[in-house]
Design a protein around this motif. Structure first.
Motif, PDB file in Angstrom:
ATOM      1  N   ALA A   1      -2.552   2.224 -29.442  1.00 44.02           N
ATOM      2  CA  ALA A   1      -3.817   2.721 -29.989  1.00 44.02           C
ATOM      3  C   ALA A   1      -4.740   1.558 -30.310  1.00 44.02           C
ATOM      4  O   ALA A   1      -4.308   0.537 -30.841  1.00 44.02           O
ATOM      5  CB  ALA A   1      -3.540   3.521 -31.246  1.00 44.02           C
ATOM      6  N   THR A   2      -5.999   1.723 -29.971  1.00 39.59           N
ATOM      7  CA  THR A   2      -6.979   0.694 -30.292  1.00 39.59           C
ATOM      8  C   THR A   2      -8.222   1.343 -30.873  1.00 39.59           C
ATOM      9  O   THR A   2      -8.509   2.518 -30.611  1.00 39.59           O
ATOM     10  CB  THR A   2      -7.351  -0.142 -29.046  1.00 39.59           C
ATOM     11  N   THR A   3      -8.939   0.573 -31.665  1.00 37.61           N
ATOM     12  CA  THR A   3     -10.225   1.006 -32.202  1.00 37.61           C
ATOM     13  C   THR A   3     -11.206  -0.132 -31.990  1.00 37.61           C
ATOM     14  O   THR A   3     -10.937  -1.266 -32.383  1.00 37.61           O
ATOM     15  CB  THR A   3     -10.117   1.336 -33.701  1.00 37.61           C
ATOM     16  N   VAL A   4     -12.304   0.184 -31.342  1.00 38.44           N
ATOM     17  CA  VAL A   4     -13.319  -0.844 -31.104  1.00 38.44           C
ATOM     18  C   VAL A   4     -14.102  -1.072 -32.391  1.00 38.44           C
ATOM     19  O   VAL A   4     -14.579  -0.112 -33.012  1.00 38.44           O
ATOM     20  CB  VAL A   4     -14.256  -0.408 -29.955  1.00 38.44           C
ATOM     21  N   ALA A   5     -14.206  -2.314 -32.769  1.00 40.56           N
ATOM     22  CA  ALA A   5     -14.917  -2.639 -34.009  1.00 40.56           C
ATOM     23  C   ALA A   5     -16.350  -2.114 -33.948  1.00 40.56           C
ATOM     24  O   ALA A   5     -17.092  -2.424 -33.023  1.00 40.56           O
ATOM     25  CB  ALA A   5     -14.926  -4.151 -34.214  1.00 40.56           C
ATOM     26  N   GLY A   6     -16.693  -1.303 -34.916  1.00 43.79           N
ATOM     27  CA  GLY A   6     -18.044  -0.745 -34.957  1.00 43.79           C
ATOM     28  C   GLY A   6     -18.262   0.394 -33.989  1.00 43.79           C
ATOM     29  O   GLY A   6     -19.365   0.941 -33.903  1.00 43.79           O
ATOM     30  N   GLY A   7     -17.229   0.742 -33.261  1.00 49.44           N
ATOM     31  CA  GLY A   7     -17.377   1.804 -32.266  1.00 49.44           C
ATOM     32  C   GLY A   7     -17.289   3.185 -32.890  1.00 49.44           C
ATOM     33  O   GLY A   7     -16.669   3.374 -33.938  1.00 49.44           O
ATOM     34  N   THR A   8     -17.907   4.115 -32.218  1.00 50.00           N
ATOM     35  CA  THR A   8     -17.835   5.501 -32.691  1.00 50.00           C
ATOM     36  C   THR A   8     -17.036   6.372 -31.732  1.00 50.00           C
ATOM     37  O   THR A   8     -16.667   7.491 -32.066  1.00 50.00           O
ATOM     38  CB  THR A   8     -19.243   6.105 -32.835  1.00 50.00           C
ATOM     39  N   LEU A   9     -16.767   5.870 -30.542  1.00 54.40           N
ATOM     40  CA  LEU A   9     -16.064   6.670 -29.538  1.00 54.40           C
ATOM     41  C   LEU A   9     -14.621   6.212 -29.367  1.00 54.40           C
ATOM     42  O   LEU A   9     -13.691   7.018 -29.423  1.00 54.40           O
ATOM     43  CB  LEU A   9     -16.811   6.586 -28.200  1.00 54.40           C
ATOM     44  N   ILE A  10     -14.444   4.939 -29.106  1.00 52.54           N
ATOM     45  CA  ILE A  10     -13.086   4.427 -28.883  1.00 52.54           C
ATOM     46  C   ILE A  10     -12.462   4.131 -30.248  1.00 52.54           C
ATOM     47  O   ILE A  10     -12.575   3.036 -30.794  1.00 52.54           O
ATOM     48  CB  ILE A  10     -13.106   3.184 -27.973  1.00 52.54           C
ATOM     49  N   ARG A  11     -11.841   5.135 -30.782  1.00 54.10           N
ATOM     50  CA  ARG A  11     -11.203   5.033 -32.097  1.00 54.10           C
ATOM     51  C   ARG A  11      -9.805   5.648 -31.989  1.00 54.10           C
ATOM     52  O   ARG A  11      -9.662   6.777 -31.549  1.00 54.10           O
ATOM     53  CB  ARG A  11     -12.008   5.774 -33.168  1.00 54.10           C
ATOM     54  N   ASP A  12      -8.806   4.879 -32.372  1.00 52.76           N
ATOM     55  CA  ASP A  12      -7.411   5.337 -32.258  1.00 52.76           C
ATOM     56  C   ASP A  12      -7.132   5.841 -30.847  1.00 52.76           C
ATOM     57  O   ASP A  12      -6.478   6.875 -30.681  1.00 52.76           O
ATOM     58  CB  ASP A  12      -7.114   6.455 -33.266  1.00 52.76           C
ATOM     59  N   TRP A  13      -7.650   5.143 -29.890  1.00 49.78           N
ATOM     60  CA  TRP A  13      -7.534   5.632 -28.518  1.00 49.78           C
ATOM     61  C   TRP A  13      -6.514   4.787 -27.751  1.00 49.78           C
ATOM     62  O   TRP A  13      -6.466   3.574 -27.937  1.00 49.78           O
ATOM     63  CB  TRP A  13      -8.902   5.567 -27.820  1.00 49.78           C
ATOM     64  N   PRO A  14      -5.732   5.409 -26.867  1.00 46.51           N
ATOM     65  CA  PRO A  14      -4.720   4.631 -26.144  1.00 46.51           C
ATOM     66  C   PRO A  14      -5.331   3.653 -25.136  1.00 46.51           C
ATOM     67  O   PRO A  14      -6.173   4.021 -24.323  1.00 46.51           O
ATOM     68  CB  PRO A  14      -3.878   5.692 -25.436  1.00 46.51           C
ATOM     69  N   LEU A  15      -4.870   2.419 -25.256  1.00 50.91           N
ATOM     70  CA  LEU A  15      -5.339   1.323 -24.399  1.00 50.91           C
ATOM     71  C   LEU A  15      -4.154   0.814 -23.584  1.00 50.91           C
ATOM     72  O   LEU A  15      -3.054   0.633 -24.127  1.00 50.91           O
ATOM     73  CB  LEU A  15      -5.902   0.206 -25.285  1.00 50.91           C
ATOM     74  N   LEU A  16      -4.367   0.568 -22.316  1.00 55.82           N
ATOM     75  CA  LEU A  16      -3.318  -0.015 -21.469  1.00 55.82           C
ATOM     76  C   LEU A  16      -3.123  -1.460 -21.924  1.00 55.82           C
ATOM     77  O   LEU A  16      -3.802  -2.374 -21.473  1.00 55.82           O
ATOM     78  CB  LEU A  16      -3.756   0.043 -19.996  1.00 55.82           C
ATOM     79  N   TYR A  17      -2.209  -1.660 -22.841  1.00 56.39           N
ATOM     80  CA  TYR A  17      -2.130  -2.921 -23.580  1.00 56.39           C
ATOM     81  C   TYR A  17      -1.022  -3.847 -23.091  1.00 56.39           C
ATOM     82  O   TYR A  17      -1.199  -5.062 -23.010  1.00 56.39           O
ATOM     83  CB  TYR A  17      -1.928  -2.613 -25.065  1.00 56.39           C
ATOM     84  N   THR A  18       0.119  -3.284 -22.763  1.00 57.11           N
ATOM     85  CA  THR A  18       1.272  -4.138 -22.440  1.00 57.11           C
ATOM     86  C   THR A  18       0.969  -5.191 -21.372  1.00 57.11           C
ATOM     87  O   THR A  18       1.381  -6.347 -21.524  1.00 57.11           O
ATOM     88  CB  THR A  18       2.472  -3.256 -22.030  1.00 57.11           C
ATOM     89  N   PRO A  19       0.252  -4.863 -20.305  1.00 54.29           N
ATOM     90  CA  PRO A  19      -0.028  -5.910 -19.313  1.00 54.29           C
ATOM     91  C   PRO A  19      -0.805  -7.094 -19.884  1.00 54.29           C
ATOM     92  O   PRO A  19      -0.785  -8.186 -19.311  1.00 54.29           O
ATOM     93  CB  PRO A  19      -0.865  -5.173 -18.257  1.00 54.29           C
ATOM     94  N   PHE A  20      -1.488  -6.882 -21.008  1.00 54.21           N
ATOM     95  CA  PHE A  20      -2.273  -7.968 -21.611  1.00 54.21           C
ATOM     96  C   PHE A  20      -1.447  -8.830 -22.569  1.00 54.21           C
ATOM     97  O   PHE A  20      -1.911  -9.877 -23.001  1.00 54.21           O
ATOM     98  CB  PHE A  20      -3.446  -7.380 -22.418  1.00 54.21           C
ATOM     99  N   GLU A  21      -0.251  -8.370 -22.910  1.00 56.18           N
ATOM    100  CA  GLU A  21       0.463  -8.998 -24.018  1.00 56.18           C
ATOM    101  C   GLU A  21       0.760 -10.475 -23.790  1.00 56.18           C
ATOM    102  O   GLU A  21       0.722 -11.255 -24.721  1.00 56.18           O
ATOM    103  CB  GLU A  21       1.766  -8.239 -24.290  1.00 56.18           C
ATOM    104  N   ASN A  22       1.044 -10.830 -22.559  1.00 49.92           N
ATOM    105  CA  ASN A  22       1.421 -12.227 -22.341  1.00 49.92           C
ATOM    106  C   ASN A  22       0.412 -12.985 -21.492  1.00 49.92           C
ATOM    107  O   ASN A  22       0.755 -13.982 -20.886  1.00 49.92           O
ATOM    108  CB  ASN A  22       2.804 -12.283 -21.674  1.00 49.92           C
ATOM    109  N   VAL A  23      -0.797 -12.486 -21.428  1.00 48.50           N
ATOM    110  CA  VAL A  23      -1.790 -13.200 -20.613  1.00 48.50           C
ATOM    111  C   VAL A  23      -2.781 -13.914 -21.522  1.00 48.50           C
ATOM    112  O   VAL A  23      -2.985 -13.539 -22.681  1.00 48.50           O
ATOM    113  CB  VAL A  23      -2.539 -12.247 -19.647  1.00 48.50           C
TER     114      VAL A  23
END
Lengths: 331, 334
Positions: B179-201
């Motif tokens: 889950a991610t929330t964009v700082a100051g965002g009104t739409l992307i809040r607690d929304w699932p983000l494809l995160y694992t591929p970013f973990e080690n980059v």
């Protein structure tokens, strides 16, 4: 003093308390079962996924295959709730035009794995809706497919309307026209009970200067005006100047007139300026906006006009011609 | 006379009035307290698929390299990307030895490469090779096409191109989302983000074609981050310009590569006919995703005013729509 309530009051009180308990239970139940699908990635990793619910008896499209082709993938079926899974942002175009379902499937040429086609059969509910999405996406300068009045092909694809269906057959490469046409013709033959709807509005456009292939039906938000829907649009070239005419049939003459007035107000709200004219058209309105001229009037149940023409005289000329045509047809 | 009427006629004495008022007050306080105790101020949280903890992507941009823009004209994507990168100091300016690179492609549709609805596989393969040649320890290629990822990566040619160039192709999996929330965002809040591929980059490259888009007017670099969202992301189509702006807030890439060699001028984002395409012969490489999209708009024959998400992103300080102010380096591969 005895202030105990009557039996009726007691019963009413218990009934109210019972109702409140039921509401509380309902709220508790719903809040603990929010829409999980919002947070769910619904496909397993790396696996080819197809929508789970294929309706029983769904057309698997296989019967439209010409010789030498075979299925490459399973049938996919999409409804209103998941159309965007397949076509992303273009789904809105279909959804706003009465979309019912999409059946699609890929087929490959035997012995040639790179030569494949994908057939998309959109059930739009009505022929009018099918024509709307067809005309909204019609490419310019294309070749008629010889499959009726609403069919064309490009170097790698075939697009047509048949009955309530809008069909696309898209090839992975050029040079597969024969296969595309064969699939299209088989579809039409198999669905022969359906006929293409004749749109009466088409005959309302004056012929002079009309680009016949340009006639399109917009289902909603026409010209950015959210009240204007079901509007036919046609492009003209008058003495080299492009002009766009529009016609929208409304439920009553009163509604057509009211919508014409509302459209004028919409243009004025966005910075347009009313322009006085002397055309012999009752109730005609002209608005200059962003250095273009828009004309709108009503004639019986029809709201019609000319949209954003750079040349005032040509806008007036086409508006007058359009009005004359409406008079002629109504006589 | 009914019972209720006779009750009303009798009235209440002071003692009973106070007693009833107290009872009512206690009942109201109890109900309010219970509601307060049960209230979840955060609303429905992410499901187990989206993980328990909120995540956000780090800033992958390189300090000191902001506002770089290279525009190369020509039809050869491989030569163009070489020339563009060379003019910006070479791939080595962006990818160092040992870096772990993620390339976010557009693999949204299971369509053939000739339709230009997805990232060009030849260009992707070359960029992967360049990263590895610069010493990258690994290159990951990923996207989250909602429909049938296997077919999307296979039929677009992206899968083969990535693998044969030496990249690791990462398909979306349920457990890869957080889950991610964009700082100051009104739409992307607690929304699932494809995160694992970013973990080690530690470096991120965005790579997208220039396309018409039915809802947003254009699909280019910023719109391409849409593919990192999971769930029923189509609900954001009603606020398409705002969500694109939020996506640009969410991802601060190292570099973006906007492929305008062939542009989908009409019927986007899917296209379907070669007649939707125009050979516009331009490749844009930039560290400013707003500037890249602003230039891309010109390939579609649109102004930035036709594409509100560009100005919205600019207003958030994410880049400039005045790409000329970056003094772009213009070259040609002939």
């Amino acid at each position: 003093m005895n202030h105990r309530g009557s039996r009726t009051q007691t019963l009413v009180g218990f009934a109210v308390l019972g109702l409140l308990c039921a509401v509380a239970a309902g709220v508790f139940y719903k809040q603990s079962r929010y829409d999980v699908s919002v947070f769910t990635v619904s496909h397993p990793a790396g696996e080819v996924r197809f929508p789970a619910a294929i309706p029983a008896g769904a057309d698997n499209l296989e019967s439209y295959l010409p010789d030498g082709m075979k299925p490459m993938s399973a049938l996919e079926v999409f409804g209103r709730d998941n159309l965007s899974d397949k076509i992303d942002g273009k789904a809105e175009l279909y959804l706003s035009s009465g979309f019912v379902s999409l059946h699609c499937r890929r087929f490959v040429k035997t012995g040639s794995p790179d030569s494949w086609v994908e057939m998309f059969v959109y059930d739009m509910g009505e022929g009018r809706n099918a024509f709307s999405v067809y005309s909204a996406q019609k490419r310019a300068g294309v070749e008629e497919a010889g499959m009726g009045s609403h069919a064309y092909r490009t170097s790698n694809a075939l697009f047509f309307v048949h009955g309530r269906h809008y069909v696309e057959v898209v090839a992975s490469m050029e040079g597969m026209s024969d296969e595309l046409l064969a699939m299209g013709r088989k579809f039409v033959a198999a669905q022969r009970a359906e006929k293409n709807e004749e749109h009466r509005e088409l005959e309302l456009f004056p012929r002079q200067g009309l680009d016949e292939g340009s006639v399109a039906l917009r289902s909603s938000d026409v010209f950015g005006f959210d009240r204007l829907d079901q509007t036919f649009i046609a492009r003209y070239v008058l003495d080299g100047i492009p002009v766009t005419a529009f016609i929208s049939r409304r439920p009553s003459a009163g509604e057509a007139e009211e919508l014409a007035a509302a459209f004028e107000r919409f243009l004025l709200e966005f910075g347009g300026v009313s322009v006085e004219g002397d055309l012999p058209v009752p109730g005609i309105r002209m608005v200059e906006i962003l250095d273009t001229y828009t004309v709108v009037f009503s004639h019986g149940r029809v709201m019609a006009g000319v949209h954003e023409c750079d040349d005032r005289r040509k806008a007036e000329e086409l508006a007058l011609s359009l009005y004359g045509r409406l008079e002629e047809v109504n006589r | 006379m009914t019972g209720i009427s006779s009750e009303n006629e009798r009235g209440l004495n002071r003692r009973e009035f106070i007693l009833r008022t107290c009872k009512a007050g206690i009942a109201a306080a109890a109900a309010g307290s219970l509601g307060y105790l049960l209230h979840d101020g955060l609303g429905p949280g992410p499901s187990s698929e989206a993980g328990d903890a909120q995540v956000s992507l780090p800033d992958f941009s390189i300090p000191g390299l902001e506002g770089k823009l290279s525009i190369v004209t020509g039809m050869d994507r491989v030569k163009s990307v070489h020339l563009a990168l060379k003019s910006l100091g070479g791939i080595e300016a962006f990818v160092k030895k040992g870096d772990r690179v993620l390339i976010k492609v557009n693999a949204a549709f299971a369509t053939p490469p000739i339709l230009s609805a997805t990232s060009n596989p030849e260009l992707l393969g070359e960029v992967v090779c360049l990263c590895l040649a610069a010493g990258a320890a690994s290159v990951v290629v990923t996207d989250n096409p909602i429909n049938d990822p296997g077919s999307c990566f296979a039929l677009t040619g992206i899968g083969d191109a990535a693998r044969s160039a030496g990249a690791q192709l990462v398909f979306p999996r349920d457990g890869f989302f957080r889950a991610t929330t964009v700082a100051g965002g009104t739409l992307i809040r607690d929304w699932p983000l494809l995160y694992t591929p970013f973990e080690n980059v530690n470096k991120v490259i965005g790579m997208a074609p220039v396309k018409d888009h039915h809802r947003s007017g254009a699909s280019m670099i910023m719109k391409n981050w849409y593919g990192l969202l999971g769930g029923r992301r189509n609900i954001f189509h009603q606020n398409i310009h705002d969500v694109i702006m939020e996506l640009a807030v969410m991802v601060k890439p190292t570099l973006v590569i906007l492929d305008g060699v062939t542009t989908m001028m009409t019927n986007g984002p899917t296209g379907g006919s070669l007649s939707d395409l125009k050979q516009t012969g331009t490749l844009i490489v930039s560290t400013d995703q707003v500037a890249a999209d602003a230039f891309g708009a010109s390939l579609l024959g649109r102004s930035i005013r036709d594409l509100p998400f560009i100005l919205k992103a600019e207003s958030m300080g994410l880049g400039t729509s005045d790409f000329e102010s970056l003094h772009p380096i213009r070259t040609s591969v002939g």
